[in-house]
Each structure stands twice: as C-alpha cells, then as structure tokens.
Design an enzyme around this catalytic site. Structure first.
Site, PDB file in Angstrom:
ATOM      1  CB  CYS A 198      -1.370   0.055   1.236  1.00  0.00           C
ATOM      2  SG  CYS A 198      -1.729   1.103   1.300  1.00  0.00           S
ATOM      3  CB  CYS A 226       0.294   1.605   3.568  1.00  0.00           C
ATOM      4  SG  CYS A 226      -1.150   1.101   4.212  1.00  0.00           S
TER       5      CYS A 226
END
Length: 103
Positions: A31, A34
């Site tokens: 991600c 993230c």
C-alpha cells in the site's frame, strides 16, 4: 519507544490490555499511502512515551482487520482502555494523526 508489531496472538495483551492510549496502524506492505504514513507513525512512537504505537499488517492479520471492520487502508485506530475511541482512514499529515491522540 519503537512501533510494536501486533498479531492476533498478542493483540489482547498489547492493545486491549494496555494501560496507555494505543495508536494502531492497520496497513499492508503493498500500500503506497501506508508507506507514506509509516515515517509519521514511527516519529510519533519516538516522541510520545504516553502512547503505545502498534502496527498490524492486514494481509497477515486478516482476522483482526475483519473484527475491527478495516476495509480501507491505511487505517489508524485509537484505543483507550481496550475500546476504540476514534479512527482515521487514508493518508493524513502528522498534525491530523496527533489530533486523534488528543493533541
């Protein structure tokens, strides 16, 4: 204080049983947002002794993600006395994450 990696095996003791406010970062290695949030989470963990910061990889810990209804990441959840008190979904600047902690 370093970020603690949390699994379903230690979630109860590290998060629910914590006597500190807990900032739980639900994330995944693939991600992008993230990865952008990680340095902020690390910084908060180093600066705040009054907060326990934990990281939960949703790919490895899909049961925890499902239990806490984490459907989009990054998802930051704040726990106090074992209960969720607030959450934030998506990348946010450090100031917004600190607001979750009562700053």
């Amino acid at each position: 204080m370093a970020v603690t990696e949390v699994t379903k095996e230690n979630f109860e003791s590290e998060v629910i049983g914590s006597d500190k406010l807990v900032l739980a970062d639900f994330n995944a290695t693939w991600c992008g947002p993230c990865r952008m949030l990680k340095p902020i989470i690390d910084e908060i963990s180093e600066e705040r002794d009054d907060v326990k910061v934990v990281s939960i990889d949703i790919d490895d810990e899909d049961e925890l993600a499902e239990k806490y209804e984490v459907y989009s990441i990054p998802c930051v959840v704040v726990f106090k006395n074992g209960q969720e008190v607030c959450r934030s979904i998506g990348f946010k600047p450090k100031s917004e994450i600190e607001k979750l902690l009562g700053e």
